[in-house]
Design a protein around this motif. Sequence first.
Motif, PDB file in Angstrom:
ATOM      1  N   LEU A  86     -11.065  10.502   0.200  1.00 11.87           N
ATOM      2  CA  LEU A  86     -10.144  11.625   0.366  1.00 11.87           C
ATOM      3  C   LEU A  86      -9.020  11.282   1.338  1.00 11.87           C
ATOM      4  O   LEU A  86      -7.852  11.617   1.092  1.00 11.87           O
ATOM      5  CB  LEU A  86     -10.890  12.865   0.862  1.00 11.87           C
ATOM      6  CG  LEU A  86     -11.609  13.680  -0.187  1.00 11.87           C
ATOM      7  CD1 LEU A  86     -12.415  14.797   0.471  1.00 11.87           C
ATOM      8  CD2 LEU A  86     -10.640  14.275  -1.184  1.00 11.87           C
ATOM      9  N   CYS A  87      -9.366  10.615   2.437  1.00 17.83           N
ATOM     10  CA  CYS A  87      -8.345  10.204   3.402  1.00 17.83           C
ATOM     11  C   CYS A  87      -7.343   9.248   2.766  1.00 17.83           C
ATOM     12  O   CYS A  87      -6.131   9.382   2.950  1.00 17.83           O
ATOM     13  CB  CYS A  87      -8.992   9.551   4.616  1.00 17.83           C
ATOM     14  SG  CYS A  87      -9.924  10.683   5.644  1.00 17.83           S
ATOM     15  N   TRP A  88      -7.845   8.288   2.021  1.00 19.73           N
ATOM     16  CA  TRP A  88      -6.976   7.314   1.353  1.00 19.73           C
ATOM     17  C   TRP A  88      -6.040   8.009   0.370  1.00 19.73           C
ATOM     18  O   TRP A  88      -4.838   7.720   0.332  1.00 19.73           O
ATOM     19  CB  TRP A  88      -7.813   6.256   0.648  1.00 19.73           C
ATOM     20  CG  TRP A  88      -6.995   5.288  -0.143  1.00 19.73           C
ATOM     21  CD1 TRP A  88      -6.892   5.210  -1.494  1.00 19.73           C
ATOM     22  CD2 TRP A  88      -6.124   4.280   0.381  1.00 19.73           C
ATOM     23  NE1 TRP A  88      -6.032   4.207  -1.844  1.00 19.73           N
ATOM     24  CE2 TRP A  88      -5.533   3.626  -0.717  1.00 19.73           C
ATOM     25  CE3 TRP A  88      -5.799   3.882   1.666  1.00 19.73           C
ATOM     26  CZ2 TRP A  88      -4.637   2.586  -0.556  1.00 19.73           C
ATOM     27  CZ3 TRP A  88      -4.897   2.840   1.818  1.00 19.73           C
ATOM     28  CH2 TRP A  88      -4.328   2.204   0.718  1.00 19.73           C
ATOM     29  N   CYS A  89      -6.571   8.942  -0.400  1.00 26.06           N
ATOM     30  CA  CYS A  89      -5.735   9.681  -1.357  1.00 26.06           C
ATOM     31  C   CYS A  89      -4.659  10.478  -0.635  1.00 26.06           C
ATOM     32  O   CYS A  89      -3.515  10.556  -1.091  1.00 26.06           O
ATOM     33  CB  CYS A  89      -6.602  10.610  -2.214  1.00 26.06           C
ATOM     34  SG  CYS A  89      -7.661   9.732  -3.372  1.00 26.06           S
ATOM     35  N   GLY A  90      -5.016  11.065   0.507  1.00 30.08           N
ATOM     36  CA  GLY A  90      -4.034  11.814   1.297  1.00 30.08           C
ATOM     37  C   GLY A  90      -2.939  10.916   1.834  1.00 30.08           C
ATOM     38  O   GLY A  90      -1.758  11.269   1.808  1.00 30.08           O
ATOM     39  N   ILE A  91      -3.322   9.742   2.315  1.00 24.12           N
ATOM     40  CA  ILE A  91      -2.332   8.788   2.821  1.00 24.12           C
ATOM     41  C   ILE A  91      -1.394   8.357   1.700  1.00 24.12           C
ATOM     42  O   ILE A  91      -0.174   8.308   1.874  1.00 24.12           O
ATOM     43  CB  ILE A  91      -3.032   7.574   3.464  1.00 24.12           C
ATOM     44  CG1 ILE A  91      -3.712   7.989   4.758  1.00 24.12           C
ATOM     45  CG2 ILE A  91      -2.045   6.429   3.698  1.00 24.12           C
ATOM     46  CD1 ILE A  91      -4.659   6.954   5.328  1.00 24.12           C
ATOM     47  N   CYS A  92      -1.955   8.037   0.542  1.00 26.03           N
ATOM     48  CA  CYS A  92      -1.131   7.611  -0.596  1.00 26.03           C
ATOM     49  C   CYS A  92      -0.161   8.714  -1.006  1.00 26.03           C
ATOM     50  O   CYS A  92       1.008   8.450  -1.296  1.00 26.03           O
ATOM     51  CB  CYS A  92      -2.015   7.220  -1.776  1.00 26.03           C
ATOM     52  SG  CYS A  92      -2.900   5.674  -1.521  1.00 26.03           S
ATOM     53  N   ALA A  93      -0.636   9.948  -1.019  1.00 23.84           N
ATOM     54  CA  ALA A  93       0.227  11.073  -1.389  1.00 23.84           C
ATOM     55  C   ALA A  93       1.371  11.228  -0.383  1.00 23.84           C
ATOM     56  O   ALA A  93       2.529  11.475  -0.772  1.00 23.84           O
ATOM     57  CB  ALA A  93      -0.586  12.359  -1.473  1.00 23.84           C
ATOM     58  N   GLU A  94       1.066  11.073   0.902  1.00 30.69           N
ATOM     59  CA  GLU A  94       2.106  11.166   1.926  1.00 30.69           C
ATOM     60  C   GLU A  94       3.140  10.061   1.761  1.00 30.69           C
ATOM     61  O   GLU A  94       4.344  10.300   1.879  1.00 30.69           O
ATOM     62  CB  GLU A  94       1.485  11.104   3.324  1.00 30.69           C
ATOM     63  CG  GLU A  94       0.704  12.327   3.703  1.00 30.69           C
ATOM     64  CD  GLU A  94       1.574  13.552   3.900  1.00 30.69           C
ATOM     65  OE1 GLU A  94       2.710  13.415   4.402  1.00 30.69           O
ATOM     66  OE2 GLU A  94       1.118  14.644   3.544  1.00 30.69           O
ATOM     67  N   VAL A  95       2.678   8.845   1.510  1.00 36.03           N
ATOM     68  CA  VAL A  95       3.599   7.715   1.342  1.00 36.03           C
ATOM     69  C   VAL A  95       4.471   7.933   0.113  1.00 36.03           C
ATOM     70  O   VAL A  95       5.690   7.718   0.160  1.00 36.03           O
ATOM     71  CB  VAL A  95       2.824   6.380   1.250  1.00 36.03           C
ATOM     72  CG1 VAL A  95       3.737   5.254   0.788  1.00 36.03           C
ATOM     73  CG2 VAL A  95       2.197   6.047   2.594  1.00 36.03           C
ATOM     74  N   GLU A  96       3.863   8.359  -0.984  1.00 35.50           N
ATOM     75  CA  GLU A  96       4.635   8.592  -2.208  1.00 35.50           C
ATOM     76  C   GLU A  96       5.693   9.672  -2.009  1.00 35.50           C
ATOM     77  O   GLU A  96       6.758   9.619  -2.598  1.00 35.50           O
ATOM     78  CB  GLU A  96       3.706   8.971  -3.357  1.00 35.50           C
ATOM     79  CG  GLU A  96       2.899   7.812  -3.877  1.00 35.50           C
ATOM     80  CD  GLU A  96       1.898   8.209  -4.950  1.00 35.50           C
ATOM     81  OE1 GLU A  96       1.813   9.412  -5.291  1.00 35.50           O
ATOM     82  OE2 GLU A  96       1.189   7.321  -5.437  1.00 35.50           O
ATOM     83  N   GLU A  97       5.388  10.650  -1.159  1.00 36.85           N
ATOM     84  CA  GLU A  97       6.352  11.717  -0.900  1.00 36.85           C
ATOM     85  C   GLU A  97       7.444  11.270   0.064  1.00 36.85           C
ATOM     86  O   GLU A  97       8.604  11.602  -0.099  1.00 36.85           O
ATOM     87  CB  GLU A  97       5.623  12.928  -0.316  1.00 36.85           C
ATOM     88  CG  GLU A  97       6.536  14.103  -0.045  1.00 36.85           C
ATOM     89  CD  GLU A  97       5.791  15.282   0.536  1.00 36.85           C
ATOM     90  OE1 GLU A  97       6.426  16.026   1.311  1.00 36.85           O
ATOM     91  OE2 GLU A  97       4.605  15.467   0.249  1.00 36.85           O
ATOM     92  N   LEU A  98       7.061  10.492   1.069  1.00 38.28           N
ATOM     93  CA  LEU A  98       8.000  10.112   2.115  1.00 38.28           C
ATOM     94  C   LEU A  98       8.872   8.915   1.749  1.00 38.28           C
ATOM     95  O   LEU A  98      10.041   8.869   2.136  1.00 38.28           O
ATOM     96  CB  LEU A  98       7.231   9.806   3.403  1.00 38.28           C
ATOM     97  CG  LEU A  98       8.055   9.570   4.656  1.00 38.28           C
ATOM     98  CD1 LEU A  98       8.938  10.779   4.958  1.00 38.28           C
ATOM     99  CD2 LEU A  98       7.134   9.268   5.818  1.00 38.28           C
ATOM    100  N   LEU A  99       8.352   7.969   1.007  1.00 38.15           N
ATOM    101  CA  LEU A  99       9.090   6.739   0.710  1.00 38.15           C
ATOM    102  C   LEU A  99      10.447   6.992   0.043  1.00 38.15           C
ATOM    103  O   LEU A  99      11.451   6.422   0.484  1.00 38.15           O
ATOM    104  CB  LEU A  99       8.232   5.791  -0.126  1.00 38.15           C
ATOM    105  CG  LEU A  99       8.824   4.412  -0.374  1.00 38.15           C
ATOM    106  CD1 LEU A  99       9.100   3.686   0.936  1.00 38.15           C
ATOM    107  CD2 LEU A  99       7.886   3.581  -1.236  1.00 38.15           C
TER     108      LEU A  99
END
Length: 71
Positions: free
Chosen positions: A35-48
Amino acid sequence: MVQEIKTLQAKLNETVDEDEQRALEEDVTGKILWLCWCGICAEVEELLPKVVDYLRREANMRGLWEMSDHA
């Protein structure tokens, strides 16, 4: 996923066998890490895209290109 973790945690709390407890702890930990990894990936995809857009608009691209030529 959160409900799965709660179910596993409840089962863990009721389990007496140490080997089964260890396996359940690993399952709970793995799901939490996922779940943490998925959250990090979602944040990166949104911020990048925002960062790239900012660099395109505001940054000194010539300076960035010069740095890449010297690398």
